[in-house]
Design an enzyme around this catalytic site. Structure first.
Site, PDB file in Angstrom:
ATOM      1  N   ASP A 137      16.300  60.336  65.310  1.00 46.44           N
ATOM      2  CA  ASP A 137      17.131  60.456  64.112  1.00 46.44           C
ATOM      3  C   ASP A 137      16.613  61.511  63.140  1.00 46.44           C
ATOM      4  O   ASP A 137      17.381  62.109  62.385  1.00 46.44           O
ATOM      5  CB  ASP A 137      17.215  59.100  63.404  1.00 46.44           C
ATOM      6  CG  ASP A 137      17.995  58.078  64.219  1.00 46.44           C
ATOM      7  OD1 ASP A 137      18.671  58.488  65.181  1.00 46.44           O
ATOM      8  OD2 ASP A 137      17.919  56.880  63.887  1.00 46.44           O
ATOM      9  N   GLY A 138      15.304  61.752  63.168  1.00 45.01           N
ATOM     10  CA  GLY A 138      14.723  62.745  62.264  1.00 45.01           C
ATOM     11  C   GLY A 138      15.254  64.145  62.501  1.00 45.01           C
ATOM     12  O   GLY A 138      15.316  64.949  61.577  1.00 45.01           O
ATOM     13  N   ASN A 237      20.426  60.432  53.984  1.00 43.61           N
ATOM     14  CA  ASN A 237      20.063  59.009  53.975  1.00 43.61           C
ATOM     15  C   ASN A 237      19.981  58.434  52.562  1.00 43.61           C
ATOM     16  O   ASN A 237      20.792  57.610  52.179  1.00 43.61           O
ATOM     17  CB  ASN A 237      18.737  58.788  54.699  1.00 43.61           C
ATOM     18  CG  ASN A 237      18.919  58.365  56.142  1.00 43.61           C
ATOM     19  OD1 ASN A 237      20.041  58.218  56.614  1.00 43.61           O
ATOM     20  ND2 ASN A 237      17.818  58.176  56.850  1.00 43.61           N
ATOM     21  N   THR A 278      21.299  51.729  56.937  1.00 43.68           N
ATOM     22  CA  THR A 278      20.560  51.140  58.056  1.00 43.68           C
ATOM     23  C   THR A 278      19.129  51.664  58.118  1.00 43.68           C
ATOM     24  O   THR A 278      18.421  51.417  59.105  1.00 43.68           O
ATOM     25  CB  THR A 278      21.276  51.454  59.385  1.00 43.68           C
ATOM     26  OG1 THR A 278      21.541  52.862  59.464  1.00 43.68           O
ATOM     27  CG2 THR A 278      22.585  50.704  59.480  1.00 43.68           C
ATOM     28  N   ALA A 279      18.704  52.391  57.091  1.00 45.13           N
ATOM     29  CA  ALA A 279      17.348  52.928  57.060  1.00 45.13           C
ATOM     30  C   ALA A 279      16.497  52.134  56.071  1.00 45.13           C
ATOM     31  O   ALA A 279      16.388  50.916  56.171  1.00 45.13           O
ATOM     32  CB  ALA A 279      17.401  54.417  56.703  1.00 45.13           C
ATOM     33  N   TYR A 280      15.914  52.801  55.079  1.00 46.89           N
ATOM     34  CA  TYR A 280      15.031  52.142  54.109  1.00 46.89           C
ATOM     35  C   TYR A 280      15.764  51.019  53.372  1.00 46.89           C
ATOM     36  O   TYR A 280      15.212  49.946  53.114  1.00 46.89           O
ATOM     37  CB  TYR A 280      14.513  53.198  53.135  1.00 46.89           C
ATOM     38  CG  TYR A 280      13.382  52.767  52.228  1.00 46.89           C
ATOM     39  CD1 TYR A 280      12.791  51.500  52.317  1.00 46.89           C
ATOM     40  CD2 TYR A 280      12.889  53.645  51.263  1.00 46.89           C
ATOM     41  CE1 TYR A 280      11.758  51.136  51.480  1.00 46.89           C
ATOM     42  CE2 TYR A 280      11.850  53.281  50.423  1.00 46.89           C
ATOM     43  CZ  TYR A 280      11.293  52.031  50.525  1.00 46.89           C
ATOM     44  OH  TYR A 280      10.268  51.665  49.697  1.00 46.89           O
TER      45      TYR A 280
END
Length: 400
Positions: A137-138, A237, A278-280
């Site tokens: 994803d990065g 994000n 859906t991340a941090y």
């Protein structure tokens, strides 16, 4: 501004995300005041298909760095794009100069045909028709950071540690890439946040605010009349404001469209897109939101008030974050995990929805891809199933 070589193709009969178009008259005498910005219809995302105004010619290939296992897929893809598709392939200069890549004499002819660019120096805006990511994803986050205005369509292959945003499997890259080049693909528009950080000129210069760091290329502007520097950046994000190394709680004020709504006392606050939900934000307790939902998420990090739950506000609203006047310490801000810097009492952070989304190409469709990512990467709702009950016979009917 350059004209992108992509547009969205949709069916003749449009549906809307929130059902039928609402009637704007209420009773016999009331109605909405119509202005150019009063009503925004959101087209049914399932009708979004990729089409090209002109055939693509320039492709940017982003490869995950420091991963030797990606060298062979990278070489195979570049050879395919150059020799079979006759495309111009742009690659980071540090990738082209990789020692292991240079040692491969069979790849030397292709390597000489690659068009290298140097991050922070070469502006790719207006040159790239398609982005192909190889990694996790990065790589997609990095690709987003390279384009601070219009973003070319992104095709992401899952070859990294996390593949929530990378739906394609490399084994079928020939067929998949060909379909995309021919304009046969579903597409999802991942909204970004436009972030503006206003700082005192002297403080900003002393902190070397505008160094390019880890792929984030901010746009700077100096307003000499007000004595302020303005950093503007688009993130995919989230924007995170936290207490940094201080042992004190962070204390920041939140303003929505100019009105003070609350103060955050805790470890900080996350302002995220639906993609970033859906991340941090998910780790901090926020709901997971489909990328096509037009919204901005505000999630506190370990708030001192237990009733402070994450909230969702409409896309397009302007959120302003400032240190509270009685805050004991400064705060720190980061953009998609990069370019972390200190925020002081005279500084402000303004966040709203960017008009430049990331057009992410779907492997199947925007419903299947997202739920597949939830299941495969986050193990959403995975549990051991209960055993089936066997037929129970009434004990009164059994013989002793």
């Amino acid at each position: 501004h350059s004209i992108p070589a992509i547009c969205l193709c949709s069916g003749m009969h449009a549906h809307f995300l929130h059902g039928p178009s609402p009637d704007t008259h209420f009773g016999p005498k009331a109605s909405i005041l119509h202005t150019s910005t009063s009503i925004m219809h959101i087209q049914d995302p399932t009708s979004q298909r990729l089409t090209w105004d002109k055939p693509p010619t320039n492709v940017l290939v982003i490869k995950k760095v420091r991963d030797e296992t990606l060298l062979e897929p990278f070489k195979e893809l570049c050879r395919f794009l150059i020799e079979e598709k006759d495309l111009v392939v742009f690659v980071e200069k540090k990738v082209v100069e990789d020692a292991l890549l240079a040692k491969d004499k069979t790849f030397e002819v292709i390597r000489q045909k690659l068009s290298p660019f140097k991050e922070g120096y070469d502006d790719l805006s207006g040159y790239i028709d398609l982005i192909i990511c190889l990694g996790g994803d990065g790589t997609l986050l990095y690709a987003s950071s390279l384009f601070q205005t219009s973003v070319p369509p992104v095709m992401a292959f899952h070859l990294g540690s996390l593949g929530f945003l990378t739906p394609f499997k490399f084994e079928s890259y020939r067929t998949e890439v060909t379909n995309v080049i021919e304009g046969d693909a579903a597409i999802i528009l991942r909204s970004r946040l436009k972030v503006k950080v206003v700082k005192d000129i002297k403080l900003a210069e002393s902190e070397k605010l505008y160094q390019v760091e880890n792929g984030l290329i901010p746009k700077k502007h100096i307003d000499s009349e007000s004595g302020k520097t303005i950093l503007q950046v688009h993130v995919l994000n989230e924007v995170v404001v936290d207490r940094g190394p201080s042992s004190y709680l962070s204390n920041v004020d939140l303003y929505l469209n100019g009105r003070h709504i609350t103060s955050v006392q805790g470890d900080g606050v996350i302002v995220s897109t639906p993609t970033g939900s859906t991340a941090y934000a998910a780790a901090a307790g926020a709901s997971m939101m489909h990328p096509n939902v037009p919204a901005i998420m505000i999630t506190p990090i370990c708030p001192h008030s237990l009733s402070f739950r994450p909230i969702v506000v409409p896309a397009g609203m302007e959120l302003k974050i400032m240190l509270s006047p009685d805050a004991r310490n400064t705060a720190w801000v980061s953009f998609d995990g990069r370019s972390r810097q200190e925020i002081k009492h005279s500084d402000s952070i303004t966040v709203t929805t960017s008009c430049y989304p990331v057009p992410s190409i779907c492997c199947y469709d925007l419903v299947y891809d997202w739920f597949e990512g939830l299941a495969e990467c986050l193990h959403w709702n995975v549990r051991k199933k209960q055993s089936r009950l066997e037929e129970i016979t009434d004990s009164s009917d059994t013989e002793c």
